[in-house]
Design a protein around this motif. Structure first.
Motif, PDB file in Angstrom:
ATOM      1  N   PRO A  32       0.814  -1.217   0.000  1.00  0.00           N
ATOM      2  CA  PRO A  32       0.000   0.000   0.000  1.00  0.00           C
ATOM      3  C   PRO A  32       0.850   1.271   0.000  1.00  0.00           C
ATOM      4  CG  PRO A  32      -0.149  -1.130   2.113  1.00  0.00           C
ATOM      5  CD  PRO A  32       0.621  -2.015   1.197  1.00  0.00           C
ATOM      6  N   ARG A  33       2.119   1.129   0.318  1.00  0.00           N
ATOM      7  CA  ARG A  33       3.011   2.300   0.309  1.00  0.00           C
ATOM      8  C   ARG A  33       3.395   2.726  -1.106  1.00  0.00           C
ATOM      9  NH1 ARG A  33       5.857  -0.088   5.287  1.00  0.00           N
ATOM     10  NH2 ARG A  33       4.921   1.155   6.939  1.00  0.00           N
ATOM     11  N   CYS A  64      12.608   2.116  -7.548  1.00  0.00           N
ATOM     12  CA  CYS A  64      11.606   2.658  -6.616  1.00  0.00           C
ATOM     13  C   CYS A  64      10.848   1.529  -5.921  1.00  0.00           C
ATOM     14  CB  CYS A  64      10.631   3.576  -7.349  1.00  0.00           C
ATOM     15  SG  CYS A  64      11.349   5.149  -7.870  1.00  0.00           S
ATOM     16  N   VAL A  65      10.467   0.522  -6.666  1.00  0.00           N
ATOM     17  CA  VAL A  65       9.731  -0.597  -6.069  1.00  0.00           C
ATOM     18  C   VAL A  65      10.622  -1.337  -5.070  1.00  0.00           C
ATOM     19  CG1 VAL A  65       8.631  -2.823  -6.565  1.00  0.00           C
ATOM     20  CG2 VAL A  65       8.126  -0.842  -7.996  1.00  0.00           C
ATOM     21  N   ALA A  66      11.876  -1.524  -5.423  1.00  0.00           N
ATOM     22  CA  ALA A  66      12.802  -2.240  -4.536  1.00  0.00           C
ATOM     23  C   ALA A  66      13.093  -1.443  -3.260  1.00  0.00           C
ATOM     24  CB  ALA A  66      14.094  -2.544  -5.267  1.00  0.00           C
ATOM     25  N   ALA A  67      13.002  -0.122  -3.346  1.00  0.00           N
ATOM     26  CA  ALA A  67      13.367   0.732  -2.211  1.00  0.00           C
ATOM     27  C   ALA A  67      12.197   1.102  -1.318  1.00  0.00           C
ATOM     28  CB  ALA A  67      14.021   2.014  -2.744  1.00  0.00           C
ATOM     29  N   VAL A  68      11.023   0.567  -1.586  1.00  0.00           N
ATOM     30  CA  VAL A  68       9.851   0.926  -0.779  1.00  0.00           C
ATOM     31  C   VAL A  68      10.108   0.569   0.685  1.00  0.00           C
ATOM     32  CG1 VAL A  68       8.557  -1.212  -1.127  1.00  0.00           C
ATOM     33  CG2 VAL A  68       7.343   0.901  -0.665  1.00  0.00           C
ATOM     34  N   PRO A  69       9.837   1.495   1.602  1.00  0.00           N
ATOM     35  CA  PRO A  69      10.059   1.189   3.018  1.00  0.00           C
ATOM     36  C   PRO A  69       9.084   0.125   3.505  1.00  0.00           C
ATOM     37  CG  PRO A  69       9.139   3.400   2.730  1.00  0.00           C
ATOM     38  CD  PRO A  69       9.340   2.829   1.376  1.00  0.00           C
ATOM     39  N   GLU A  70       9.539  -0.689   4.394  1.00  0.00           N
ATOM     40  CA  GLU A  70       8.694  -1.774   4.917  1.00  0.00           C
ATOM     41  C   GLU A  70       7.800  -1.315   6.012  1.00  0.00           C
ATOM     42  OE1 GLU A  70       9.846  -5.566   4.932  1.00  0.00           O
ATOM     43  OE2 GLU A  70      11.277  -5.324   3.335  1.00  0.00           O
TER      44      GLU A  70
END
Length: 70
Positions: A32-33, A64-70
């Motif tokens: 959702p982020r 960008c997708v790989a760096a999304v915060p958890e």
């Protein structure tokens, strides 16, 4: 998606928002982020760091997708 980031840099604000909306719709099921605001911010940061001339838009989206915060 094979356009260079230098092309994204020259795009209008509306074109950038439209792209971010499409990306958010495509990737929101992963997290959702991954919303429109995230993609706008991430792509802007990617474009403004260093010399993105040879980087393609699809590579920036993957970053960008790989760096999304958890």
């Amino acid at each position: 998606m094979t356009d260079k980031l230098s092309t994204y840099r020259r795009a209008s604000s509306q074109e950038r928002i439209d792209l971010a909306n499409r990306l958010a719709k495509s990737f929101s099921s992963l997290s959702p982020r991954l919303d429109r605001d995230y993609f706008i911010r991430c792509l802007e940061e990617t474009v403004n760091i260093g010399d993105p001339r040879d980087l393609e838009l699809d590579a920036a989206v993957r970053l960008c997708v790989a760096a999304v915060p958890e």
